[in-house]
Scaffold this motif. Sequence first.
Motif: not given
Length: 270
Positions: A11-12, A14, A34-36, A70, A73, A80, A94-95, A118-120
């Motif tokens: 996502g953002k 990653g 990987t992505a959903r 997240k 998740d 899995e 990284g969560a 980490t941060n944005t």
Amino acid sequence: MSQKVAVLGTGKIGEALLSGMIRAGWAPADLLVTARRPERADELRTRYGVSPVTNIEAAKTADTLILTVKPQDMGTLLDELAPHVPADRLVISGAAGIPTSFFEERLAAGTPVVRVMTNTPALVDEAMSVISAGSHATEQHLAHAEGIFGAVGKTLRVPETQQDACTALSGSGPAYFFYLVEAMTDAGILLGLPRDKAHDLIVQSAIGAAVMLRDSGEHPVKLRENVTSPAGTTINAIRELENHGVRAALIAALEAARDRSRELASGKKD
Ligand SMILES: NC(=O)c1ccc[n+]([C@@H]2O[C@H](COP(=O)([O-])OP(=O)(O)OC[C@H]3O[C@@H](n4cnc5c(N)ncnc54)[C@H](OP(=O)(O)O)[C@@H]3O)[C@@H](O)[C@H]2O)c1
């Protein structure tokens, strides 16, 4: 250690990491994602030339797995992955808020786990990433995590017991500065400046102050005293900040963020 790295749940954060790694010289051929959603996987392939794979393929193929879904998740992803991750693979989380023990309990015994907050500003290669070793992570694993997160900014090693405090300081830190800029821009409007001009003045002042803090080697008190002349404008502003308890408010705010991070880490969601 081989360099095949997979970002799971791109996502953002990653994607910021992936793009930073590529800019830092990692070969897209060594990077898996990987992505959903299939459309997200296509987007990443087109944008970066990386190979989208399933979570299980990533677990079997990559030497290092970076989990950037997240926090809510993470349990599903681990259910899995766990049967397919050989115990010699490095797992980097990284969560926010999830302790390394959460991963160690679900993965094969002895799997090395490294936790990174980490941060944005990772989006602009100015991240602050705080790195802690789980029980089986070695110096080599930490160095590898630093090599990856170093692609998007600075890294700092801390004991995992300090992660909640670091989340309060640097994880949420950019939000406090955005909030300050917002409030100071409002002040500029009150003083009669157009919003766009007030915004530019404050943002450039923030950048200048940040670079001075980083590069001058001076203590922040010294830097502030340098612009606080006797009976001048700045000291009048400082008096109001003190009158309104801004220093105490910041201390209380960061303490509250630290406490919430602790709650989240212990599984309390509301
Ligand atoms: N954003 C921040 O400020 C920040 C700062 C520091 C750390 N973090 C941490 O970074 C992590 C990611 O945050 P983010 O803001 O990047 O979130 P995000 O944009 O929602 O990214 C997470 C991605 O994971 C995907 N995903 C979820 N479950 C999956 C699964 N089982 N398999 C494959 N992909 C899956 C999601 O797919 P969908 O698109 O379908 O939902 C989404 O694209 C979080 O754990 C957060 O704590 C975030």
